[in-house]
Write a protein that holds these residues in place. Structure first.
Motif, PDB file in Angstrom:
ATOM      1  N   ASN A 174       0.816  -1.215   0.000  1.00  0.00           N
ATOM      2  CA  ASN A 174       0.000   0.000   0.000  1.00  0.00           C
ATOM      3  C   ASN A 174       0.847   1.261   0.000  1.00  0.00           C
ATOM      4  O   ASN A 174       0.467   2.256  -0.607  1.00  0.00           O
ATOM      5  N   ALA A 175       2.002   1.223   0.666  1.00  0.00           N
ATOM      6  CA  ALA A 175       2.872   2.399   0.724  1.00  0.00           C
ATOM      7  C   ALA A 175       3.409   2.770  -0.650  1.00  0.00           C
ATOM      8  O   ALA A 175       3.707   3.929  -0.913  1.00  0.00           O
ATOM      9  N   SER A 176       3.505   1.807  -1.545  1.00  0.00           N
ATOM     10  CA  SER A 176       4.063   2.086  -2.875  1.00  0.00           C
ATOM     11  C   SER A 176       3.121   2.928  -3.736  1.00  0.00           C
ATOM     12  O   SER A 176       3.556   3.533  -4.707  1.00  0.00           O
ATOM     13  N   LYS A 177       1.860   3.000  -3.370  1.00  0.00           N
ATOM     14  CA  LYS A 177       0.904   3.792  -4.160  1.00  0.00           C
ATOM     15  C   LYS A 177       1.223   5.280  -4.115  1.00  0.00           C
ATOM     16  O   LYS A 177       1.000   5.991  -5.084  1.00  0.00           O
ATOM     17  N   ASP A 178       1.736   5.750  -2.977  1.00  0.00           N
ATOM     18  CA  ASP A 178       2.048   7.164  -2.818  1.00  0.00           C
ATOM     19  C   ASP A 178       3.539   7.462  -2.922  1.00  0.00           C
ATOM     20  O   ASP A 178       3.950   8.611  -2.797  1.00  0.00           O
TER      21      ASP A 178
ATOM     22  N   HIS B 134       7.681  -7.311  -8.025  1.00  0.00           N
ATOM     23  CA  HIS B 134       6.530  -7.770  -8.807  1.00  0.00           C
ATOM     24  C   HIS B 134       5.212  -7.078  -8.469  1.00  0.00           C
ATOM     25  O   HIS B 134       4.305  -7.078  -9.290  1.00  0.00           O
ATOM     26  N   HIS B 135       5.118  -6.502  -7.274  1.00  0.00           N
ATOM     27  CA  HIS B 135       3.811  -6.001  -6.844  1.00  0.00           C
ATOM     28  C   HIS B 135       3.759  -4.516  -6.519  1.00  0.00           C
ATOM     29  O   HIS B 135       2.665  -3.990  -6.282  1.00  0.00           O
ATOM     30  N   ALA B 136       4.883  -3.829  -6.493  1.00  0.00           N
ATOM     31  CA  ALA B 136       4.871  -2.402  -6.147  1.00  0.00           C
ATOM     32  C   ALA B 136       4.212  -1.584  -7.252  1.00  0.00           C
ATOM     33  O   ALA B 136       4.307  -1.905  -8.431  1.00  0.00           O
ATOM     34  N   ALA B 137       3.563  -0.501  -6.829  1.00  0.00           N
ATOM     35  CA  ALA B 137       2.882   0.386  -7.771  1.00  0.00           C
ATOM     36  C   ALA B 137       3.794   1.527  -8.223  1.00  0.00           C
ATOM     37  O   ALA B 137       3.334   2.447  -8.895  1.00  0.00           O
ATOM     38  N   CYS B 138       5.072   1.464  -7.852  1.00  0.00           N
ATOM     39  CA  CYS B 138       6.034   2.502  -8.232  1.00  0.00           C
ATOM     40  C   CYS B 138       7.338   1.812  -8.650  1.00  0.00           C
ATOM     41  O   CYS B 138       7.491   0.609  -8.453  1.00  0.00           O
ATOM     42  N   PRO B 139       8.285   2.559  -9.207  1.00  0.00           N
ATOM     43  CA  PRO B 139       9.575   1.962  -9.552  1.00  0.00           C
ATOM     44  C   PRO B 139      10.288   1.430  -8.299  1.00  0.00           C
ATOM     45  O   PRO B 139      10.129   1.981  -7.202  1.00  0.00           O
ATOM     46  N   VAL B 140      11.065   0.366  -8.482  1.00  0.00           N
ATOM     47  CA  VAL B 140      11.792  -0.263  -7.383  1.00  0.00           C
ATOM     48  C   VAL B 140      13.272  -0.320  -7.730  1.00  0.00           C
ATOM     49  O   VAL B 140      13.640  -0.718  -8.836  1.00  0.00           O
ATOM     50  N   LEU B 141      14.119   0.074  -6.778  1.00  0.00           N
ATOM     51  CA  LEU B 141      15.559   0.004  -6.938  1.00  0.00           C
ATOM     52  C   LEU B 141      16.093  -1.007  -5.937  1.00  0.00           C
ATOM     53  O   LEU B 141      15.884  -0.867  -4.740  1.00  0.00           O
ATOM     54  N   VAL B 142      16.763  -2.062  -6.444  1.00  0.00           N
ATOM     55  CA  VAL B 142      17.390  -3.053  -5.572  1.00  0.00           C
ATOM     56  C   VAL B 142      18.866  -2.700  -5.475  1.00  0.00           C
ATOM     57  O   VAL B 142      19.574  -2.675  -6.474  1.00  0.00           O
ATOM     58  N   VAL B 143      19.327  -2.400  -4.256  1.00  0.00           N
ATOM     59  CA  VAL B 143      20.696  -1.948  -4.029  1.00  0.00           C
ATOM     60  C   VAL B 143      21.524  -3.103  -3.487  1.00  0.00           C
ATOM     61  O   VAL B 143      21.161  -3.713  -2.486  1.00  0.00           O
ATOM     62  N   ARG B 144      22.621  -3.380  -4.157  1.00  0.00           N
ATOM     63  CA  ARG B 144      23.548  -4.418  -3.712  1.00  0.00           C
ATOM     64  C   ARG B 144      24.793  -3.751  -3.146  1.00  0.00           C
ATOM     65  O   ARG B 144      25.167  -2.662  -3.551  1.00  0.00           O
ATOM     66  N   THR B 145      25.446  -4.425  -2.200  1.00  0.00           N
ATOM     67  CA  THR B 145      26.706  -3.923  -1.680  1.00  0.00           C
ATOM     68  C   THR B 145      27.828  -4.845  -2.136  1.00  0.00           C
ATOM     69  O   THR B 145      27.602  -6.023  -2.413  1.00  0.00           O
ATOM     70  N   ARG B 146      29.006  -4.296  -2.200  1.00  0.00           N
ATOM     71  CA  ARG B 146      30.173  -5.102  -2.544  1.00  0.00           C
ATOM     72  C   ARG B 146      30.698  -5.781  -1.288  1.00  0.00           C
ATOM     73  O   ARG B 146      30.623  -5.205  -0.209  1.00  0.00           O
ATOM     74  N   PRO B 147      31.252  -6.990  -1.411  1.00  0.00           N
ATOM     75  CA  PRO B 147      31.835  -7.658  -0.240  1.00  0.00           C
ATOM     76  C   PRO B 147      32.902  -6.767   0.394  1.00  0.00           C
ATOM     77  O   PRO B 147      33.703  -6.133  -0.298  1.00  0.00           O
ATOM     78  N   GLY B 148      32.884  -6.678   1.711  1.00  0.00           N
ATOM     79  CA  GLY B 148      33.866  -5.889   2.422  1.00  0.00           C
ATOM     80  C   GLY B 148      33.484  -4.427   2.602  1.00  0.00           C
ATOM     81  O   GLY B 148      34.168  -3.677   3.269  1.00  0.00           O
ATOM     82  N   VAL B 149      32.375  -4.008   2.025  1.00  0.00           N
ATOM     83  CA  VAL B 149      31.931  -2.616   2.164  1.00  0.00           C
ATOM     84  C   VAL B 149      31.059  -2.522   3.404  1.00  0.00           C
ATOM     85  O   VAL B 149      30.128  -3.306   3.594  1.00  0.00           O
TER      86      VAL B 149
END
Length: 53
Positions: A2-6, A34-49
């Motif tokens: 629901n939060a993704s709507k706004d 798959h279900h968000a109503a807005c764009p989604v950014l998946v952030v990965r970290t590098r090992p050791g960061v």
């Protein structure tokens, strides 16, 4: 989801494990992608960061 709507964008981490090193293998990030109503950014970290949170 629901939060993704706004929201302008949702940012999530992949929560991947060594057994499943794919881009978005975490169940939460997959559901958000798959279900968000807005764009989604998946952030990965590098090992050791250092993660701040």
């Amino acid at each position: 989801m629901n939060a993704s709507k706004d929201a302008d964008m949702m940012v999530v981490g992949p929560a991947a494990t060594e057994d499943s090193p794919g881009c978005c293998s975490g169940s939460v990030s997959t559901q958000v992608l798959h279900h968000a109503a807005c764009p989604v950014l998946v952030v990965r970290t590098r090992p050791g960061v250092l993660e701040v949170g």
